[in-house]
Design a protein around this motif. Structure first.
Motif, PDB file in Angstrom:
ATOM      1  N   UNK A   1       1.271  -4.271  -9.297  1.00 21.46           N
ATOM      2  CA  UNK A   1       0.010  -3.970  -9.984  1.00 21.46           C
ATOM      3  C   UNK A   1      -1.130  -3.741  -8.986  1.00 21.46           C
ATOM      4  N   UNK A   2      -1.291  -4.642  -8.035  1.00 24.60           N
ATOM      5  CA  UNK A   2      -2.359  -4.494  -7.045  1.00 24.60           C
ATOM      6  C   UNK A   2      -2.141  -3.244  -6.190  1.00 24.60           C
ATOM      7  N   UNK A   3      -0.884  -2.973  -5.827  1.00 24.54           N
ATOM      8  CA  UNK A   3      -0.604  -1.795  -5.004  1.00 24.54           C
ATOM      9  C   UNK A   3      -0.945  -0.510  -5.757  1.00 24.54           C
ATOM     10  N   UNK A   4      -0.538  -0.429  -7.010  1.00 24.25           N
ATOM     11  CA  UNK A   4      -0.789   0.793  -7.788  1.00 24.25           C
ATOM     12  C   UNK A   4      -2.275   1.047  -7.975  1.00 24.25           C
ATOM     13  N   UNK A   5      -2.989   0.045  -8.459  1.00 21.88           N
ATOM     14  CA  UNK A   5      -4.425   0.239  -8.684  1.00 21.88           C
ATOM     15  C   UNK A   5      -5.186   0.428  -7.368  1.00 21.88           C
ATOM     16  N   UNK A   6      -4.793  -0.297  -6.346  1.00 25.51           N
ATOM     17  CA  UNK A   6      -5.459  -0.161  -5.059  1.00 25.51           C
ATOM     18  C   UNK A   6      -5.267   1.210  -4.448  1.00 25.51           C
ATOM     19  N   UNK A   7      -4.036   1.748  -4.514  1.00 23.38           N
ATOM     20  CA  UNK A   7      -3.793   3.066  -3.930  1.00 23.38           C
ATOM     21  C   UNK A   7      -4.480   4.180  -4.703  1.00 23.38           C
ATOM     22  N   UNK A   8      -4.492   4.092  -6.015  1.00 23.83           N
ATOM     23  CA  UNK A   8      -5.191   5.117  -6.795  1.00 23.83           C
ATOM     24  C   UNK A   8      -6.681   5.095  -6.462  1.00 23.83           C
ATOM     25  N   UNK A   9      -7.252   3.903  -6.389  1.00 24.93           N
ATOM     26  CA  UNK A   9      -8.673   3.801  -6.051  1.00 24.93           C
ATOM     27  C   UNK A   9      -8.953   4.308  -4.640  1.00 24.93           C
ATOM     28  N   UNK A  10      -8.121   3.916  -3.680  1.00 24.89           N
ATOM     29  CA  UNK A  10      -8.312   4.357  -2.300  1.00 24.89           C
ATOM     30  C   UNK A  10      -8.190   5.870  -2.178  1.00 24.89           C
ATOM     31  N   UNK A  11      -7.196   6.453  -2.840  1.00 24.80           N
ATOM     32  CA  UNK A  11      -7.007   7.902  -2.791  1.00 24.80           C
ATOM     33  C   UNK A  11      -8.212   8.628  -3.384  1.00 24.80           C
ATOM     34  N   UNK A  12      -8.678   8.172  -4.535  1.00 22.73           N
ATOM     35  CA  UNK A  12      -9.813   8.837  -5.177  1.00 22.73           C
ATOM     36  C   UNK A  12     -11.089   8.710  -4.352  1.00 22.73           C
TER      37      UNK A  12
ATOM     38  N   UNK B   1      -1.283  10.334   7.200  1.00 22.96           N
ATOM     39  CA  UNK B   1      -2.075   9.520   6.294  1.00 22.96           C
ATOM     40  C   UNK B   1      -1.872   8.026   6.562  1.00 22.96           C
ATOM     41  N   UNK B   2      -2.914   7.258   6.277  1.00 22.87           N
ATOM     42  CA  UNK B   2      -2.830   5.812   6.445  1.00 22.87           C
ATOM     43  C   UNK B   2      -2.651   5.108   5.101  1.00 22.87           C
ATOM     44  N   UNK B   3      -2.265   5.844   4.070  1.00 19.57           N
ATOM     45  CA  UNK B   3      -2.053   5.232   2.766  1.00 19.57           C
ATOM     46  C   UNK B   3      -0.922   4.198   2.762  1.00 19.57           C
ATOM     47  N   UNK B   4       0.171   4.369   3.536  1.00 17.59           N
ATOM     48  CA  UNK B   4       1.181   3.299   3.552  1.00 17.59           C
ATOM     49  C   UNK B   4       0.639   1.962   4.063  1.00 17.59           C
ATOM     50  N   UNK B   5      -0.274   2.001   5.010  1.00 17.62           N
ATOM     51  CA  UNK B   5      -0.886   0.765   5.496  1.00 17.62           C
ATOM     52  C   UNK B   5      -1.718   0.134   4.387  1.00 17.62           C
ATOM     53  N   UNK B   6      -2.465   0.967   3.665  1.00 18.38           N
ATOM     54  CA  UNK B   6      -3.259   0.451   2.549  1.00 18.38           C
ATOM     55  C   UNK B   6      -2.345  -0.115   1.462  1.00 18.38           C
ATOM     56  N   UNK B   7      -1.203   0.542   1.216  1.00 15.43           N
ATOM     57  CA  UNK B   7      -0.261   0.043   0.204  1.00 15.43           C
ATOM     58  C   UNK B   7       0.260  -1.335   0.587  1.00 15.43           C
ATOM     59  N   UNK B   8       0.589  -1.517   1.863  1.00 10.25           N
ATOM     60  CA  UNK B   8       1.067  -2.819   2.320  1.00 10.25           C
ATOM     61  C   UNK B   8      -0.011  -3.881   2.142  1.00 10.25           C
ATOM     62  N   UNK B   9      -1.242  -3.546   2.495  1.00  8.84           N
ATOM     63  CA  UNK B   9      -2.337  -4.520   2.371  1.00  8.84           C
ATOM     64  C   UNK B   9      -2.591  -4.891   0.907  1.00  8.84           C
ATOM     65  N   UNK B  10      -2.617  -3.890   0.023  1.00 11.98           N
ATOM     66  CA  UNK B  10      -2.828  -4.183  -1.393  1.00 11.98           C
ATOM     67  C   UNK B  10      -1.657  -4.989  -1.963  1.00 11.98           C
ATOM     68  N   UNK B  11      -0.433  -4.665  -1.556  1.00  6.76           N
ATOM     69  CA  UNK B  11       0.731  -5.419  -2.015  1.00  6.76           C
ATOM     70  C   UNK B  11       0.685  -6.865  -1.554  1.00  6.76           C
ATOM     71  N   UNK B  12       0.298  -7.076  -0.310  1.00 12.95           N
ATOM     72  CA  UNK B  12       0.183  -8.435   0.215  1.00 12.95           C
ATOM     73  C   UNK B  12      -0.895  -9.210  -0.539  1.00 12.95           C
ATOM     74  N   UNK B  13      -2.028  -8.563  -0.785  1.00  8.82           N
ATOM     75  CA  UNK B  13      -3.096  -9.200  -1.548  1.00  8.82           C
ATOM     76  C   UNK B  13      -2.618  -9.557  -2.952  1.00  8.82           C
TER      77      UNK B  13
END
Length: 172
Positions: A107-118, A53-65
């Motif tokens: 906050x951004x990581x949590x909401x971003x990952x839930x949205x990306x997963x869904x 899965x590429x979710x860790x990459x998305x988590x890093x990007x959302x966290x950075x944002x």
């Protein structure tokens, strides 16, 4: 999965059987589409051949944002919009901003990952997905094989599923 696609389903009773059956079926040149189970099975994703899965990459990007947005908001409000001297500190007091920036990152990581997963799994409100076999939500394990993606005949696939320990084989 579309309703026009034909699947052969092998139903299994035990998670160890289905894990070994995936290897046996793939060894015969049959491409396994997916395996459905009522709970996660360790090593099944590797056996089926799913990519990591590429979710860790998305988590890093959302966290950075989130961190950039938090630092930008704090610096704008505390330095430019409403500068206040608090406790004799400078307007630009970076150590005091770290807890707020951390919370923005989380906050951004949590909401971003839930949205990306869904979004990536087609899990939005109102979406109706019908399982291939309703028993996968209770106590059975189902190996789904797409007939359109296999060059092996349907009879050979059924035979391979029976030989690998399937208690029943269905065509959907």
């Amino acid at each position: 999965m579309s309703s026009t696609t034909n699947y052969i389903l092998g139903v299994y009773d035990d998670e160890d059987e289905v894990l070994h059956a995936v290897g046996e079926v793939k060894a015969k040149g049959i491409k396994v589409e997916d395996v459905y189970s009522p709970f996660p099975i360790h090593g099944l994703d590797v056996a089926v051949g799913h990519e990591r899965t590429r979710l860790p990459i998305a988590a890093f990007m959302f966290g950075t944002l989130g961190m950039i947005c938090a630092f930008s908001l704090i610096s704008y409000t505390m330095v430019f919009d409403w500068p206040m001297i608090i406790g004799g500190k400078d307007f630009f007091a970076l150590p005091n901003w770290i807890p707020i920036a951390f919370e923005g990152t989380v906050l951004f990581t949590a909401f971003g990952l839930v949205s990306t997963f869904c979004i990536s799994n087609d899990l939005w409100p109102g979406n109706k997905t019908l399982p291939l076999d309703i028993r996968t939500t209770d106590d059975k394990f189902v190996m789904a094989i797409n007939l359109d993606k296999n060059k092996v005949s349907a009879d050979d696939i059924k035979k391979a599923l029976k030989e690998s320990g399937a208690i029943e084989v269905n065509v959907k």
